[in-house]
Each structure stands twice: as C-alpha cells, then as structure tokens.
Design a protein around this motif. Structure first.
Motif, mmCIF file in Angstrom:
data_model
loop_
_atom_site.group_PDB
_atom_site.id
_atom_site.type_symbol
_atom_site.label_atom_id
_atom_site.label_comp_id
_atom_site.label_asym_id
_atom_site.label_seq_id
_atom_site.Cartn_x
_atom_site.Cartn_y
_atom_site.Cartn_z
ATOM 1 N N ILE A 116 4.308 0.422 -3.133
ATOM 2 C CA ILE A 116 5.618 1.579 -3.408
ATOM 3 C C ILE A 116 5.217 2.814 -3.089
ATOM 4 C CG2 ILE A 116 7.239 2.118 -5.389
ATOM 5 C CD1 ILE A 116 6.683 -0.616 -6.403
ATOM 6 N N ARG A 167 10.177 -0.676 -3.357
ATOM 7 C CA ARG A 167 9.656 -0.153 -1.947
ATOM 8 C C ARG A 167 11.004 0.186 -1.325
ATOM 9 N NH1 ARG A 167 6.621 -3.814 2.401
ATOM 10 N NH2 ARG A 167 8.873 -4.842 2.237
ATOM 11 N N HIS A 188 2.193 -3.929 -13.499
ATOM 12 C CA HIS A 188 2.246 -4.678 -12.338
ATOM 13 C C HIS A 188 1.858 -3.761 -10.991
ATOM 14 C CE1 HIS A 188 5.505 -7.259 -14.651
ATOM 15 N NE2 HIS A 188 4.408 -7.952 -13.972
ATOM 16 N N LEU A 229 9.343 1.168 -10.778
ATOM 17 C CA LEU A 229 8.803 -0.184 -11.291
ATOM 18 C C LEU A 229 9.798 -0.602 -12.495
ATOM 19 C CD1 LEU A 229 4.978 -0.416 -11.482
ATOM 20 C CD2 LEU A 229 6.911 -1.846 -10.007
ATOM 21 N N LEU A 242 10.034 -4.345 -13.470
ATOM 22 C CA LEU A 242 8.732 -4.659 -13.651
ATOM 23 C C LEU A 242 8.269 -3.650 -14.732
ATOM 24 C CD1 LEU A 242 8.155 -5.128 -9.736
ATOM 25 C CD2 LEU A 242 8.372 -7.014 -11.450
ATOM 26 N N VAL A 283 0.516 -3.600 -5.792
ATOM 27 C CA VAL A 283 2.001 -3.365 -5.726
ATOM 28 C C VAL A 283 2.165 -1.762 -5.965
ATOM 29 C CG1 VAL A 283 4.125 -3.490 -7.301
ATOM 30 C CG2 VAL A 283 2.617 -5.515 -6.945
ATOM 31 N N LEU A 328 5.426 -8.612 2.336
ATOM 32 C CA LEU A 328 4.520 -7.396 1.686
ATOM 33 C C LEU A 328 2.958 -7.512 1.988
ATOM 34 C CD1 LEU A 328 5.666 -8.226 -2.126
ATOM 35 C CD2 LEU A 328 6.555 -6.288 -0.464
ATOM 36 N N VAL A 351 9.516 -6.346 -5.978
ATOM 37 C CA VAL A 351 8.543 -5.104 -5.411
ATOM 38 C C VAL A 351 9.090 -4.811 -4.153
ATOM 39 C CG1 VAL A 351 6.230 -4.764 -4.361
ATOM 40 C CG2 VAL A 351 6.506 -5.991 -6.496
ATOM 41 N N GLN A 383 9.480 -11.868 -8.535
ATOM 42 C CA GLN A 383 8.843 -10.411 -8.943
ATOM 43 C C GLN A 383 8.510 -9.815 -7.465
ATOM 44 O OE1 GLN A 383 5.789 -11.920 -11.366
ATOM 45 N NE2 GLN A 383 6.421 -11.239 -13.215
ATOM 46 N N ARG A 384 8.138 -10.682 -6.544
ATOM 47 C CA ARG A 384 7.766 -9.810 -5.474
ATOM 48 C C ARG A 384 8.938 -9.509 -4.624
ATOM 49 N NH1 ARG A 384 3.220 -14.241 -3.074
ATOM 50 N NH2 ARG A 384 4.352 -15.667 -4.586
ATOM 51 N N PRO A 422 0.339 -8.970 -4.267
ATOM 52 C CA PRO A 422 1.547 -9.691 -4.054
ATOM 53 C C PRO A 422 1.288 -11.217 -4.685
ATOM 54 C CG PRO A 422 1.550 -8.229 -2.187
ATOM 55 C CD PRO A 422 -0.002 -7.975 -3.092
#
Ligand SMILES: Nc1ncnc2c1ncn2[C@@H]1O[C@H](COP(=O)(O)OP(=O)(O)OP(=O)(O)O)[C@@H](O)[C@H]1O
Ligand SMILES: Nc1ncnc2c1ncn2[C@@H]1O[C@H](COP(=O)(O)OP(=O)(O)O)[C@@H](O)[C@H]1O
Ligand code: SF4
Ligand code: SF4
Ligand SMILES: [Mg+2]
Ligand SMILES: [Mg+2]
Lengths: 326, 346
Positions: free
Chosen positions: A118, A171, A151, A142, A147, A114, A108, A167, A163-164, A156
């Motif tokens: 996305i 994406r 967020h 999300l 999430l 975030v 990321l 993401v 959580q990453r 990141p």
C-alpha cells in the motif's frame, strides 16, 4: 452528479492485436479485441460493463488506463485526450485512474508485506514523502477497507481471498484516484464474501466521491451496483442505457438472452420461467461474422442482419442499442 | 431393520452415503475434509451439493469414486452403498468396473481430465471398448451418436480433433458425452458449468437436464452457487466446513431455509426477481480454516443467532419440517427472516 463534462469519454476505441504468422505455418491474423467502442462516465457514477469472456472488457479497461495503446480512437479523461500524451505527461494522470483486478492472488507481489504494497504507490507518486507519516496513512487506508493495523505486517499468502481483495482496493485508494476500474472484482471470491466487498466499494464511493467502471459478467451484481450499464459482445457495445431501462425494457436480443440466462434462486419462479437459451458459441474475434456480429446466434435475425452492420443508435431518449430491428 | 428395508424399496435409493469421513494429513495438521456426512440419491433423481470453496464438495464426490489422492488423503470411516453394495468394501478391480460404467464423474477442470494427446474420438471409444467390450467399428458409431446427442455439430469430423481445438463449452459437452458413454445410473458432476459463460452455462445445464430425463440417470450436481441449481435439483444439500448443515427438497430449502448459513447465502446475493436493495446483507467474517475448527458449531463465529450452547455442542442434523427437511442448528426453530435482516444491518 452534474451536467458538466463527463469524467471519462471513450470515443470510437479500437484495439487490434496481431497474432500468429510463424509457428506451425499458422496464418497471421488480427484479433479485433475492441472494435469501435464509445461511452462516457460521469463523475461519481458507476458504469457497469457486462459481456461474456473474451468480448473485450479487460482490453477496454487497459486502453483507458493507457496500459495498452489503442489502435485508434480517443480516451478523454478530465478533458484531455490521453492517446496523444507522452509517458511524462501521463504520469500525473495515471495516479487518478486506478484498477482493481479479478484475481486477488496474482495481482499482489508475494514478497511484499501488505504495508509495503500500500505504501509503494504513495511513495512513487510523492503523495506523502515522510516515512512515518506514510505508515500512518497506510493504517488509515487499512481501516477504510475493513482491515486491522496488524495486517500491514502480513504477506498476501497469509490472507484469505476476501482480505487480499481488500488489499487490492486499499492499494488503489492509496493514491486518491478519481476513477477506479474494477475488473471482475468479486468473481473469484466466495459467495459469502462477495457481498462484503460490494458493500465496501459502495461505501468508499460515497465517502470519497469515486467514479467506477465496473466490469463483470454477473448481471445481478451489475444491476445492484451500476447507475448505467453497457453490454458488450465481440468487441462492440450492443446496448447502453440507465440501469432501470436496461433491466426493465432491454432492447437488444443479446441483452434479453443474457438476462434470461441469469439463474434465480427460487425453484417455483424457475419452474414457470421461459428461458431463451442461445444456440452456438461466441465467434472468434479473429474472424468476426459479417453484418451484425450477433446474427449467427440471434433468435430473431433476418436476412439483412448478415450484411448490414447495425449502428449503436438512440432508440428511446438515453437508451441506445445496435440492432436493426430494435 | 424391516422398516428400513421397506422405506428403501419405496423411494428406491440408488446411492447412500453413511457417516463418511475423509481426512487429509497436511503440514498445518489433519484436515477432516468430509466429517461424518450422510446423504443419498434416489434413482433418476437430481441432487445438489452446495457450499463455498474448500467445504468438502469435491472430496465427497472423489470419495464415492474412491479417487481421493493418497497417501495424504484417506477415507477413515463410513459406508457408501451403491445399489446395495458397500463401495468401500469392493476390491480395486471391482471398483474399476463401477467407475465409468455405473457411476461416471464430470470433473471440475475439464482440461485436466481430458487427455491432451488423444483425439476426441479415441477418448470416447476407449471406454466403450474396455467397459462394454464393443468392437472398434461399433464403438466409433456410438461415439458419433454420443457427440451428436450432446449437441456437438458435425460429429464425424470432430472425432479426429484434439481437446485444445475445442472451446470450453464444447469440452464440457465432450465430458458429458464421455460420462454418458456406458449408460451409467449415476453421474457425479463437479461444478460442471462454473468455468463457463452465462449463456453457455444455461446451454449445458439444460442439456444435462434433458439427458437425465431421457435416460433416467440420477445426478449429483456440485456447485458453490445456490442460484444455479434452483431450476434443476430435486433435493439440495448445503455443506459448510466438511459437514452437511441443511438438506431438503428444493422448494423447502429455498422457500423455508432453516439454517443461518443457508439463510445468509440466500440473503446476501442480489436477485433480478426482487426490487433492487439499497444495500446487500453479507454474511460476516471468513470461511473457517478446517485445521482450526472451533468447538461446537463451525458457523458460530459468523452467526447472528449464536447462543451459548453453540460454542460447546456441535448441532446434529434434525428434522425441521415435512419431507425430510433437516437442519444442523440449535436455533432452527427460532430463525425469523425479518430478524436476520435487522441483525445483519447493524
Ligand atoms: N490433496 C489434498 N491435500 C490436502 N488437503 C486437501 C487435498 N484436497 C483437498 N484438501 C482439503 O480438503 C478440503 C475440502 O476440499 P474440496 O476440494 O472438497 O473443496 P470444494 O468444496 O470442492 O471446494 P471448491 O469449491 O474450491 O472446489 C479443503 O480444506 C482442501 O484444502
Ligand atoms: N495481448 C493480446 N494479444 C492477442 N490477443 C489478445 C491480447 N489481449 C487480449 N486478446 C484477445 O482479445 C479479446 C478480448 O480479450 P479481453 O479484453 O481480455 O476480454 P474480456 O476481458 O472481455 O474477457 C480476446 O479474444 C483475447 O484473447
Ligand atoms: S441486427 Fe439482426 S442479428 Fe443483430 S441483434 Fe438485431 S435482429 Fe439480431
Ligand atoms: S447452531 Fe448456533 S451458531 Fe450454529 S448456526 Fe445454529 S444458531 Fe448459529
Ligand atoms: Mg477480462
Ligand atoms: Mg471442488
């Protein structure tokens, strides 16, 4: 699932890298990263791809995505051979194939929020041209990956590993793909988080009819998530079949050794379990052994194995293995 | 006192860590990486320390070696008895003699603990010459023997090579050879196989088991994967947020887990020996931030069994079954496996 043509067909894929020749007078050589790999994935199914590090899993994925141009072979996606297409023709197809990487840290952009991460592919592919609507779309995605709307404003480094990875999944989902290549998506995560991400991937598959190529080295995770499984060793597929056959009646000695190396969290079972511990190491793909590439480590190898290259052949209906003794 | 001594003699404790506390001063505040932790290792025993990333496993091992990186990191309390002596009271000089010679450590990243510019042979002979005062010829002979013992083929020729010419598995064998070099009575192995492939992982663990049996050396194996140590550990300590939250013999701990975190770890992983489940039962939430630990039980925000008391009072380790099985959970007596499933499924 239908009996129709598969979503993806990989035919005789070969990817060689030239290396060396220069510094310290090392001789130039060819890394046979992927050496004649064929498989197919049907719409809506998950194909697990397992093997030890360096056996060519990531390279196979990169060739499918056309991030790497194959040395030879075909990648047939939704009926079209991608290897003959130019960059312009590929662009709309790229949107349909996404990837989730192993390392949620380096995959990321640290300077983007975030929300921006996305929104970017949605804008690039012109899926939602309007800015405000795009922000709305980001919030929806999300929530699909568990999430919260706030967020979107985080960077990141302000998120946990799990959580990453969410993401990264968001994406990939953003452009409404049909195929997602998950390259070791849980290997870098804490044990207590892995199950959360696996459940999420399964939910999203059911919800959006996604097709997965799930690359991993953990055979217990692969059994959980896959409909069919391909086992790779030194650039080749040595066995491929449906989940049940692979785990209940494995045919290839390498698959058997891999299964026997999987630890079971039960000391009583472990105490009475016989282990096939393979000797030696995986040979270098710069200089693969002749004949069956597995023969230097194979516990049942015979003389012929050092000269004859075993074909990946159908040994039982729907169950293929590359071993002359299978 | 008398009773304690008797008890010690019966089980022959080799290492006893008592109320250890190790802190790090960071920008985010003080991190109590090891928080009032007590555990022990008996002679010839293999003990596991299990927990997820950041829970304090490596810092525990480094504290025993007195290698915690200062000035940010500091052991602020406790005692570490090794063969009866408190290591925390030794002079630096005395501690150097303990390191390598009596307690050896295998580090989490083999590449960082091997010297890249020294040959394999030199790295092995150096310790032998310093710690055991061997003559160079003798040290060389021992080095060849050690490499052979850990299954490195053609050891004579390998002595002249450098770490980058070794594969990951061979480097880990080399680390084991270095650890064994001076016949220590305890080896601390920090994630000895995590970076390795499954088939190589199995080779290394089987090798360690065989060598520890052969030489009667005790081992502490650190890992984040409960599955990995089921086959090898006599006793298991489970760590969470800087504390040990459950300990027992391997049989007890896997067969009769008495802490919701251990239970959660065991339930959340898919297992090859069980029928495939339609869905995994994950542990909810995130591992905690050690600078912002909640009051009471650190696992409370993720715990399906949490009761009011958990939010105010930190549960101490208390006996829950025979054979030294202890758990730090107020609800340890009320955990029902079937209940966990239904709670996790909702
Ligand atoms: N040099 C340091 N400075 C500041 N904090 C540190 C330092 N070393 C460790 N810590 C903190 O101490 C805690 C415990 O770290 P430790 O390395 O023991 O974790 P671990 O259990 O070994 O994790 P892993 O499984 O990732 O190796 C963590 O919160 C970590 O961030
Ligand atoms: N760009 C490259 N140049 C040279 N060799 C490469 C390159 N990419 C991968 N390889 C080599 O190809 C082999 C397969 O790599 P990879 O597909 O990444 O394996 P896996 O994902 O299964 O671990 C390895 O030996 C690797 O070192
Ligand atoms: S072909 Fe020979 S070496 Fe290869 S897997 Fe089969 S038995 Fe083993
Ligand atoms: S003490 Fe309470 S919160 Fe902590 S693990 Fe036990 S039940 Fe859960
Ligand atoms: Mg890879
Ligand atoms: Mg560590």
């Amino acid at each position: 699932m239908s009996a129709a043509a598969p979503l993806l067909e990989v035919r005789n894929l070969v990817k060689h890298f030239r290396v060396g020749g220069g510094l310290f007078g090392s001789r130039a050589g060819v890394v046979r990263a992927v050496d004649g790999v064929s498989f197919e994935i049907r719409r809506g199914e998950t194909l697990g791809l397992v093997g030890e590090s360096g056996c060519g899993k990531t390279t196979t994925g990169r060739c499918i995505l056309q991030l790497e141009r194959p040395t030879s072979g075909q990648i047939v996606f939704e009926g079209r051979d991608l290897t003959v297409l130019g960059e312009d023709e590929l662009r709309p197809i790229r949107r349909k194939m996404q990837v989730i990487f192993q390392d949620p840290y380096s995959s990321l952009n640290p300077r983007m929020t975030v929300g921006q991460i996305i929104a970017e592919p949605i804008a690039v592919h012109g899926i939602v041209p309007d800015r405000a609507q795009r922000a709305q779309r980001v919030r929806e995605i999300l929530s699909h990956v568990g999430l919260l709307p706030q967020h979107a404003y985080r960077y990141p480094h302000q998120l946990s590993g799990g959580q990453r990875q969410r993401v990264g999944i968001a994406r990939a989902l953003a452009v409404e793909p049909s195929l997602i290549i998950c390259d070791e998506p849980v290997s870098a995560l804490d044990v207590s988080i892995q199950a959360q991400i696996i459940n999420l991937l399964e939910d999203l598959q059911a919800q959006f009819g996604l097709t997965y190529l799930f690359v991993a080295h953990d055979l217990s995770v692969v059994r959980h998530i896959s409909d069919r499984v391909a086992v790779m060793y030194l650039g080749k597929i040595v066995e491929v079949t449906d989940r049940k056959s692979l785990y209940d009646t494995p045919l290839h000695p390498y698959t058997k050794a891999l299964l026997s190396a999987v630890p079971i969290p039960d000391p009583l079972l472990e105490a009475e379990r016989e282990r096939v511990v393979l000797g030696g190491e995986v040979p270098s793909p710069l200089n693969p052994p002749p004949g069956c590439v597995f023969h230097p480590r194979c516990p049942i190898a015979v003389d012929r194995c050092g000269v004859e290259v075993p074909e990946l052949r159908e040994i039982r209906p729907g169950h293929r293995a590359a071993c002359i003794l299978a | 006192m008398f009773i304690t001594l008797l008890h010690c003699a019966a089980v022959s404790t080799l290492l006893e860590v008592k109320n250890l506390q190790t802190d790090f001063v960071t920008h985010g505040g003080v991190v109590r990486a090891v928080d009032d932790v007590s555990w022990d290792v008996n002679e010839s025993e293999t003990v596991a320390l299990v927990g997820e990333s950041g829970c304090g496993k490596s810092v525990s091992a480094l504290s025993i070696m007195r290698l915690v990186a200062g000035p940010a990191g500091r052991i602020v309390g406790g005692q570490i008895f090794f063969k009866g002596r408190d290591l925390l009271r030794l002079s630096e000089e005395e501690m150097r003699r303990v390191r390598g010679r009596e307690i050896a450590m295998i580090f989490q990243e083999p590449m960082t603990s091997l010297n890249p510019v020294l040959s394999i042979g030199r790295q092995l002979t150096e310790g032998l010459e310093i710690h055991l005062e061997m003559a160079p010829v003798e040290a060389r002979r021992r080095a060849v023997e050690l490499l052979g013992m850990v299954g490195i083929p053609d050891p004579e020729r390998r002595l002249a090579q450098y770490p980058h010419q070794f594969s990951g598995g061979m480097r880990q064998r080399m680390m084991i050879a270095m650890a064994l070099a001076c016949n220590p009575s305890l080896i601390l192995a920090d994630e000895p196989t995590t970076a390795l492939d499954v088939t190589i992982q199995a080779q290394i663990l089987e090798l360690m088991k065989e060598l520890s049996r052969r030489f009667g050396v005790a081992m502490l194996i650190i890992t984040h994967n409960l599955g990995v140590v089921a086959r090898y550990a006599d006793r298991v300590n489970v760590m969470y947020a800087g504390r040990i939250i459950e300990r027992g013999t391997a049989r007890e701990l896997y067969g009769n887990p008495r802490h919701p975190y251990t239970l959660g770890l065991l339930r959340s992983v898919p297992r090859l020996d069980e029928p495939r489940r339609a869905r995994l039962d994950p542990i909810q939430g995130q591992p905690p931030d050690l600078t912002r630990l909640p009051r009471g039980c650190a696992f409370a925000p993720r715990c399906a069994f949490c009761v009011e008391r958990c939010l105010v009072e930190t549960p101490p380790l208390r006996p829950v079954a025979e054979g030294g099985h202890v758990s730090a959970c107020w609800e340890a007596a009320n955990l029902d496996r079937t209940l966990t499933r239904s709670v996790a499924a909702t």
